[in-house]
Design a protein around this motif. Structure first.
Motif, PDB file in Angstrom:
ATOM      1  N   ILE A 228       2.809 -10.292 117.439  1.00 62.33           N
ATOM      2  CA  ILE A 228       3.627 -11.484 117.637  1.00 62.33           C
ATOM      3  C   ILE A 228       4.486 -11.670 116.391  1.00 62.33           C
ATOM      4  CG2 ILE A 228       3.599 -13.989 117.907  1.00 62.33           C
ATOM      5  CD1 ILE A 228       1.029 -13.671 119.512  1.00 62.33           C
ATOM      6  N   ASP A 229       5.794 -11.733 116.587  1.00 64.24           N
ATOM      7  CA  ASP A 229       6.724 -11.872 115.471  1.00 64.24           C
ATOM      8  C   ASP A 229       7.056 -13.318 115.149  1.00 64.24           C
ATOM      9  OD1 ASP A 229       6.943  -9.094 115.158  1.00 64.24           O
ATOM     10  OD2 ASP A 229       8.602  -8.963 116.573  1.00 64.24           O
ATOM     11  N   ASP A 230       7.052 -14.174 116.155  1.00 64.70           N
ATOM     12  CA  ASP A 230       7.503 -15.545 115.935  1.00 64.70           C
ATOM     13  C   ASP A 230       7.029 -16.426 117.094  1.00 64.70           C
ATOM     14  OD1 ASP A 230       8.864 -17.682 114.784  1.00 64.70           O
ATOM     15  OD2 ASP A 230      10.856 -16.773 114.956  1.00 64.70           O
ATOM     16  N   ILE A 231       6.902 -17.697 116.811  1.00 62.98           N
ATOM     17  CA  ILE A 231       6.665 -18.696 117.844  1.00 62.98           C
ATOM     18  C   ILE A 231       7.761 -19.736 117.678  1.00 62.98           C
ATOM     19  CG2 ILE A 231       5.111 -20.460 118.744  1.00 62.98           C
ATOM     20  CD1 ILE A 231       2.814 -18.903 117.408  1.00 62.98           C
ATOM     21  N   VAL A 232       8.542 -19.935 118.720  1.00 64.09           N
ATOM     22  CA  VAL A 232       9.624 -20.911 118.670  1.00 64.09           C
ATOM     23  C   VAL A 232       9.202 -22.094 119.532  1.00 64.09           C
ATOM     24  CG1 VAL A 232      12.072 -21.337 119.010  1.00 64.09           C
ATOM     25  CG2 VAL A 232      11.288 -19.041 118.388  1.00 64.09           C
ATOM     26  N   GLU A 233       8.835 -23.189 118.855  1.00 67.86           N
ATOM     27  CA  GLU A 233       8.333 -24.372 119.559  1.00 67.86           C
ATOM     28  C   GLU A 233       9.442 -25.132 120.269  1.00 67.86           C
ATOM     29  OE1 GLU A 233       5.779 -26.868 117.161  1.00 67.86           O
ATOM     30  OE2 GLU A 233       5.337 -25.152 115.887  1.00 67.86           O
ATOM     31  N   ASP A 234      10.583 -25.228 119.621  1.00 62.63           N
ATOM     32  CA  ASP A 234      11.702 -25.987 120.170  1.00 62.63           C
ATOM     33  C   ASP A 234      12.844 -25.023 120.463  1.00 62.63           C
ATOM     34  OD1 ASP A 234      13.765 -27.680 120.848  1.00 62.63           O
ATOM     35  OD2 ASP A 234      13.562 -28.961 119.084  1.00 62.63           O
ATOM     36  N   LEU A 235      13.177 -24.860 121.728  1.00 57.99           N
ATOM     37  CA  LEU A 235      14.219 -23.916 122.124  1.00 57.99           C
ATOM     38  C   LEU A 235      15.628 -24.436 121.850  1.00 57.99           C
ATOM     39  CD1 LEU A 235      12.745 -22.652 125.525  1.00 57.99           C
ATOM     40  CD2 LEU A 235      12.430 -21.713 123.233  1.00 57.99           C
ATOM     41  N   GLY A 236      15.740 -25.643 121.349  1.00 61.19           N
ATOM     42  CA  GLY A 236      17.051 -26.209 121.056  1.00 61.19           C
ATOM     43  C   GLY A 236      17.875 -26.357 122.318  1.00 61.19           C
ATOM     44  N   ASP A 237      19.135 -25.955 122.245  1.00 60.81           N
ATOM     45  CA  ASP A 237      20.043 -26.079 123.392  1.00 60.81           C
ATOM     46  C   ASP A 237      19.934 -24.914 124.369  1.00 60.81           C
ATOM     47  OD1 ASP A 237      20.998 -28.448 122.384  1.00 60.81           O
ATOM     48  OD2 ASP A 237      22.656 -27.500 121.304  1.00 60.81           O
ATOM     49  N   PHE A 238      19.044 -23.975 124.082  1.00 63.40           N
ATOM     50  CA  PHE A 238      18.874 -22.805 124.943  1.00 63.40           C
ATOM     51  C   PHE A 238      18.425 -23.226 126.334  1.00 63.40           C
ATOM     52  CE2 PHE A 238      16.055 -19.682 126.902  1.00 63.40           C
ATOM     53  CZ  PHE A 238      16.807 -18.528 126.845  1.00 63.40           C
ATOM     54  N   SER A 239      18.981 -22.599 127.338  1.00 57.96           N
ATOM     55  CA  SER A 239      18.493 -22.765 128.709  1.00 57.96           C
ATOM     56  C   SER A 239      18.792 -21.482 129.469  1.00 57.96           C
ATOM     57  CB  SER A 239      19.098 -23.980 129.390  1.00 57.96           C
ATOM     58  OG  SER A 239      20.457 -23.785 129.622  1.00 57.96           O
ATOM     59  N   LEU A 240      17.909 -21.174 130.400  1.00 59.88           N
ATOM     60  CA  LEU A 240      18.017 -19.931 131.147  1.00 59.88           C
ATOM     61  C   LEU A 240      17.652 -20.192 132.602  1.00 59.88           C
ATOM     62  CD1 LEU A 240      18.297 -16.765 131.033  1.00 59.88           C
ATOM     63  CD2 LEU A 240      15.844 -16.722 130.569  1.00 59.88           C
ATOM     64  N   PRO A 241      18.594 -19.958 133.530  1.00 57.76           N
ATOM     65  CA  PRO A 241      18.255 -20.116 134.940  1.00 57.76           C
ATOM     66  C   PRO A 241      17.180 -19.103 135.314  1.00 57.76           C
ATOM     67  CG  PRO A 241      20.619 -19.743 134.639  1.00 57.76           C
ATOM     68  CD  PRO A 241      19.961 -19.541 133.327  1.00 57.76           C
ATOM     69  N   CYS A 242      16.162 -19.532 136.052  1.00 55.40           N
ATOM     70  CA  CYS A 242      15.080 -18.638 136.448  1.00 55.40           C
ATOM     71  C   CYS A 242      14.546 -19.072 137.810  1.00 55.40           C
ATOM     72  CB  CYS A 242      13.963 -18.650 135.407  1.00 55.40           C
ATOM     73  SG  CYS A 242      12.610 -17.542 135.818  1.00 55.40           S
ATOM     74  N   GLU A 243      14.800 -18.264 138.805  1.00 59.38           N
ATOM     75  CA  GLU A 243      14.369 -18.600 140.168  1.00 59.38           C
ATOM     76  C   GLU A 243      12.864 -18.453 140.358  1.00 59.38           C
ATOM     77  OE1 GLU A 243      15.331 -14.303 142.188  1.00 59.38           O
ATOM     78  OE2 GLU A 243      16.989 -15.659 141.762  1.00 59.38           O
ATOM     79  N   LYS A 244      12.176 -17.890 139.384  1.00 60.47           N
ATOM     80  CA  LYS A 244      10.734 -17.640 139.496  1.00 60.47           C
ATOM     81  C   LYS A 244       9.887 -18.881 139.202  1.00 60.47           C
ATOM     82  CE  LYS A 244      11.442 -13.089 139.625  1.00 60.47           C
ATOM     83  NZ  LYS A 244      11.468 -12.406 140.865  1.00 60.47           N
ATOM     84  N   ILE A 245      10.506 -19.952 138.711  1.00 60.04           N
ATOM     85  CA  ILE A 245       9.742 -21.141 138.313  1.00 60.04           C
ATOM     86  C   ILE A 245      10.202 -22.380 139.053  1.00 60.04           C
ATOM     87  CG2 ILE A 245       9.179 -20.274 136.017  1.00 60.04           C
ATOM     88  CD1 ILE A 245      11.501 -22.043 134.974  1.00 60.04           C
ATOM     89  N   GLU A 246       9.306 -23.342 139.121  1.00 63.56           N
ATOM     90  CA  GLU A 246       9.650 -24.630 139.716  1.00 63.56           C
ATOM     91  C   GLU A 246      10.663 -25.315 138.811  1.00 63.56           C
ATOM     92  OE1 GLU A 246       7.395 -28.790 140.566  1.00 63.56           O
ATOM     93  OE2 GLU A 246       6.253 -26.956 140.942  1.00 63.56           O
ATOM     94  N   GLY A 247      11.699 -25.832 139.365  1.00 61.14           N
ATOM     95  CA  GLY A 247      12.749 -26.461 138.576  1.00 61.14           C
ATOM     96  C   GLY A 247      13.887 -25.513 138.271  1.00 61.14           C
ATOM     97  N   GLY A 248      13.610 -24.203 138.283  1.00 51.18           N
ATOM     98  CA  GLY A 248      14.646 -23.188 138.164  1.00 51.18           C
ATOM     99  C   GLY A 248      15.297 -22.996 136.812  1.00 51.18           C
ATOM    100  N   VAL A 249      14.794 -23.650 135.739  1.00 49.64           N
ATOM    101  CA  VAL A 249      15.415 -23.499 134.420  1.00 49.64           C
ATOM    102  C   VAL A 249      14.347 -23.469 133.328  1.00 49.64           C
ATOM    103  CG1 VAL A 249      16.976 -24.551 132.718  1.00 49.64           C
ATOM    104  CG2 VAL A 249      17.518 -24.700 135.139  1.00 49.64           C
TER     105      VAL A 249
END
Length: 162
Positions: A92-113
């Motif tokens: 494990i290189d890093d743990i990012v607790e707060d993704l900031g303004d990052f967002s990624l559409p993902c159809e695999k999850i509830e809510g899709g983002v």
């Protein structure tokens, strides 16, 4: 919305040149959505491959809400640190607790983002090759068979096909 995650020493970007759909998606795990990423120094420069595991900050377990981020940081992370020198354990290189303004559409999850409200990111080394499921099926359990062809040769039939 941003397409990069700012970590402690690096920024991380989903590698959109990877995968069947060229969106970086690798797989979903028991509690992670996994993407191939690129690890880039904040000042720019070299890019290294990595794995971005997006984990939910909270989960419901036996009707109880569990702080998944806290559990990862206080228990699981320590175990990974102790096993860091073991080559059979992904680093494990890093743990990012707060993704900031990052967002990624993902159809695999509830809510899709995937975003800062519900997810944190564990950055791991990228090892190209089979996943554990593929390794077990193909090498360990030998779940494949050979079928004869009309010309006297044989054709390998993979587990998924029979």
């Amino acid at each position: 919305m941003r397409s990069e995650i700012i970590g402690s020493s690096y920024k991380y970007i989903v590698d959109e040149s990877y995968g069947i759909n060229k969106n970086g998606f690798i797989a979903t795990g028991t509690e992670s959505i996994v993407y191939k990423g690129l690890k880039v120094r904040k000042e720019g420069g070299l890019r290294f491959s990595c794995v971005l595991k997006f984990k939910p900050k909270t989960i419901t377990l036996y009707g109880r809400k569990v702080d998944r981020l806290h559990l990862f940081k206080t228990v699981e992370w320590k175990i990974f640190q102790e096993l860091r020198e073991c080559r059979s354990i992904v680093r494990i290189d890093d743990i990012v607790e707060d993704l900031g303004d990052f967002s990624l559409p993902c159809e695999k999850i509830e809510g899709g983002v995937i975003d800062r409200n519900k997810y944190f990111c564990v950055v791991e080394e990228f090892i190209d090759g089979w996943n554990l499921n593929e390794f077990c099926r193909e090498e360990y359990w030998k779940l494949r068979r050979w079928e004869p062809l009309a010309n006297g040769k044989e054709k390998e039939v993979r587990y998924e096909d029979y």
